[in-house]
Design a protein around this motif. Structure first.
Motif, short mmCIF file in Angstrom:
data_model
loop_
_atom_site.label_atom_id
_atom_site.label_comp_id
_atom_site.label_asym_id
_atom_site.label_seq_id
_atom_site.Cartn_x
_atom_site.Cartn_y
_atom_site.Cartn_z
N ALA A 189 0.84 -1.19 0.00
CA ALA A 189 0.00 0.00 0.00
C ALA A 189 0.88 1.25 0.00
CB ALA A 189 -0.93 0.01 1.21
N ASP A 190 0.41 2.29 -0.67
CA ASP A 190 1.16 3.54 -0.76
C ASP A 190 0.66 4.59 0.22
OD1 ASP A 190 2.91 3.08 -3.27
OD2 ASP A 190 0.91 2.45 -3.88
N VAL A 191 -0.64 4.53 0.54
CA VAL A 191 -1.26 5.53 1.41
C VAL A 191 -2.30 4.86 2.29
CG1 VAL A 191 -2.77 7.57 1.48
CG2 VAL A 191 -0.91 7.48 -0.16
N ILE A 192 -2.36 5.27 3.54
CA ILE A 192 -3.51 4.99 4.39
C ILE A 192 -4.24 6.30 4.61
CG2 ILE A 192 -4.23 4.49 6.76
CD1 ILE A 192 -2.28 2.23 6.83
N PHE A 193 -5.54 6.28 4.36
CA PHE A 193 -6.39 7.43 4.64
C PHE A 193 -7.23 7.09 5.86
CE2 PHE A 193 -10.48 9.80 3.40
CZ PHE A 193 -10.08 10.96 4.06
N ASN A 194 -6.92 7.76 6.98
CA ASN A 194 -7.55 7.47 8.26
C ASN A 194 -8.14 8.75 8.85
OD1 ASN A 194 -6.46 7.04 11.60
ND2 ASN A 194 -8.15 5.92 10.71
N PRO A 195 -9.30 9.16 8.33
CA PRO A 195 -9.88 10.43 8.78
C PRO A 195 -10.63 10.28 10.09
CG PRO A 195 -11.31 9.43 7.15
CD PRO A 195 -10.11 8.52 7.27
N PRO A 196 -10.67 11.32 10.90
CA PRO A 196 -11.57 11.32 12.05
C PRO A 196 -13.01 11.48 11.59
CG PRO A 196 -10.49 13.44 11.86
CD PRO A 196 -9.87 12.55 10.82
N VAL A 197 -13.96 11.14 12.44
CA VAL A 197 -15.37 11.23 12.07
C VAL A 197 -15.74 12.64 11.63
CG1 VAL A 197 -17.74 11.03 12.93
CG2 VAL A 197 -16.05 9.28 13.52
N ALA A 198 -15.22 13.66 12.31
CA ALA A 198 -15.57 15.04 11.99
C ALA A 198 -15.07 15.45 10.60
CB ALA A 198 -15.00 15.98 13.04
N GLU A 199 -14.05 14.78 10.10
CA GLU A 199 -13.57 15.09 8.75
C GLU A 199 -14.54 14.57 7.69
OE1 GLU A 199 -10.46 16.46 5.97
OE2 GLU A 199 -11.05 16.91 8.04
N MET A 200 -15.14 13.41 7.95
CA MET A 200 -16.07 12.82 6.99
C MET A 200 -17.50 13.33 7.17
SD MET A 200 -14.26 10.86 5.04
CE MET A 200 -15.27 9.54 4.32
N TYR A 201 -17.87 13.62 8.42
CA TYR A 201 -19.23 14.10 8.71
C TYR A 201 -19.14 15.36 9.57
CZ TYR A 201 -20.45 9.34 7.24
OH TYR A 201 -20.58 8.16 6.54
N PRO A 202 -18.79 16.49 8.96
CA PRO A 202 -18.66 17.72 9.74
C PRO A 202 -20.01 18.21 10.26
CG PRO A 202 -18.47 18.16 7.39
CD PRO A 202 -18.49 16.68 7.54
N ALA A 203 -19.97 19.15 11.15
CA ALA A 203 -21.19 19.71 11.73
C ALA A 203 -22.14 20.15 10.62
CB ALA A 203 -20.84 20.88 12.64
N GLY A 204 -23.40 19.79 10.76
CA GLY A 204 -24.40 20.16 9.77
C GLY A 204 -24.57 19.17 8.64
N TYR A 205 -23.81 18.07 8.68
CA TYR A 205 -23.89 17.09 7.59
C TYR A 205 -25.30 16.50 7.52
CZ TYR A 205 -22.68 13.36 4.41
OH TYR A 205 -22.64 12.55 3.30
N CYS A 206 -25.88 16.43 6.29
CA CYS A 206 -27.27 15.93 6.19
C CYS A 206 -27.57 15.28 4.83
CB CYS A 206 -28.27 17.04 6.48
SG CYS A 206 -28.11 18.49 5.43
#
Length: 280
Positions: free
Chosen positions: A87-104
């Motif tokens: 593998a060349d990259v691991i993408f490990n975002p926190p929840v807030a990065e994927m679902y920021p405030a107001g996500y709907c």
């Protein structure tokens, strides 16, 4: 190998790779990698110049009372394993990065999500389709790799990609099993020794179903009952579902006249295990 936690970092990496003509493969996971995940990475490395492994325990695909909080996590271990297979990259975002405030905003795939895990886990596939759509939009892969163990998930993703005209190829890789036949799963870590022994009834029953099908049996109800009877011999197993549907449409059938998905879900202790085979 790089580990990124933000969307901006991954997009920058992808832009740079594409600027020199490199192809991108994506392996979406929730982490706590096992040999099944690693085989996806190997297959991706064969097909693509750069391989990105996403590790994100996606809260929107868990229902109330499910194992979101105790789902196994170990990023350091996952990084070592991923790097070891290229593998060349691991993408490990926190929840807030994927679902920021107001996500709907969510993605719903209809019909093929009505049965099996879609019926047993309401809202599960809405969460899966949403997070995978986001990953596809973030990474813009040429090819994405999924495992056959999660057969319904793979069918849902294929349907979504086709219906929404997403510009990528989806590859489904054969289920990787332990030497004794148990399908590899991150949730296998929950199993006590006796539960793990009992869980071998899943793969045994699927193999027996394949045998009677190859011998000429085409009555879906009889094959389904054979599997149920074998699993019920193990007192530690509780059947969630055992079903047979047409493949890939996932329509109810009485007689198997074309490819058919035999899928099951079983609970034992804290674990909910799934497995399947395609009768063809």
């Amino acid at each position: 190998m790089f580990i990124y936690h933000t969307i901006a970092e991954v997009r920058r990496y992808v832009r740079e790779a594409r600027s020199i003509g490199q192809s991108i493969g994506l392996v979406p996971t929730m982490g706590y990698l096992h040999e099944g995940h690693l085989e996806l990475v190997r297959q991706a490395k064969k097909r693509c110049d750069k391989v990105i492994v996403s590790i994100f325990v996606n809260p929107t695909q868990f229902g109330p009372g499910e194992d979101l909080e105790r789902y196994p996590r170990d990023l350091d271990r996952d990084a070592r394993l991923s790097e070891g297979v290229g593998a060349d990259v691991i993408f490990n975002p926190p929840v807030a990065e994927m679902y920021p405030a107001g996500y709907c905003t969510y993605v719903d795939v209809e019909r093929i999500t009505e049965h099996l895990c879609g019926q047993a886990r309401p809202g599960h596939f809405r969460g899966v389709a949403t997070v995978v759509t986001k990953l596809f939009n973030i990474v813009r892969p040429d090819v994405a790799f999924f495992g056959q163990k999660d057969a319904q998930q793979a069918l849902v993703i294929n349907r979504m990609v086709a219906d929404l005209d997403m510009d990528l190829e989806v590859v489904t890789v054969t289920t990787v099993r332990e030497p004794d036949g148990l399908a590899m799963s991150s949730r296998n870590v929950y199993l006590e020794p006796e539960q793990r022994r009992a869980a071998l009834a899943l793969s045994r029953s699927l193999r027996r179903a394949e045998e009677v099908f190859q011998a000429g049996e085409r009555d879906a109800a009889r094959i389904r009952q054979l599997v149920i009877d074998m699993i019920k011999k193990e007192a530690l197993l509780e059947i969630d579902y055992v079903e047979i549907y047409s493949h890939p449409e996932l329509e109810p059938i009485d007689q198997i006249e074309g490819p058919a998905l035999l899928a099951l879900a079983v609970k034992t202790g804290r674990a909910r295990l799934i497995d399947n085979t395609v009768l063809r």
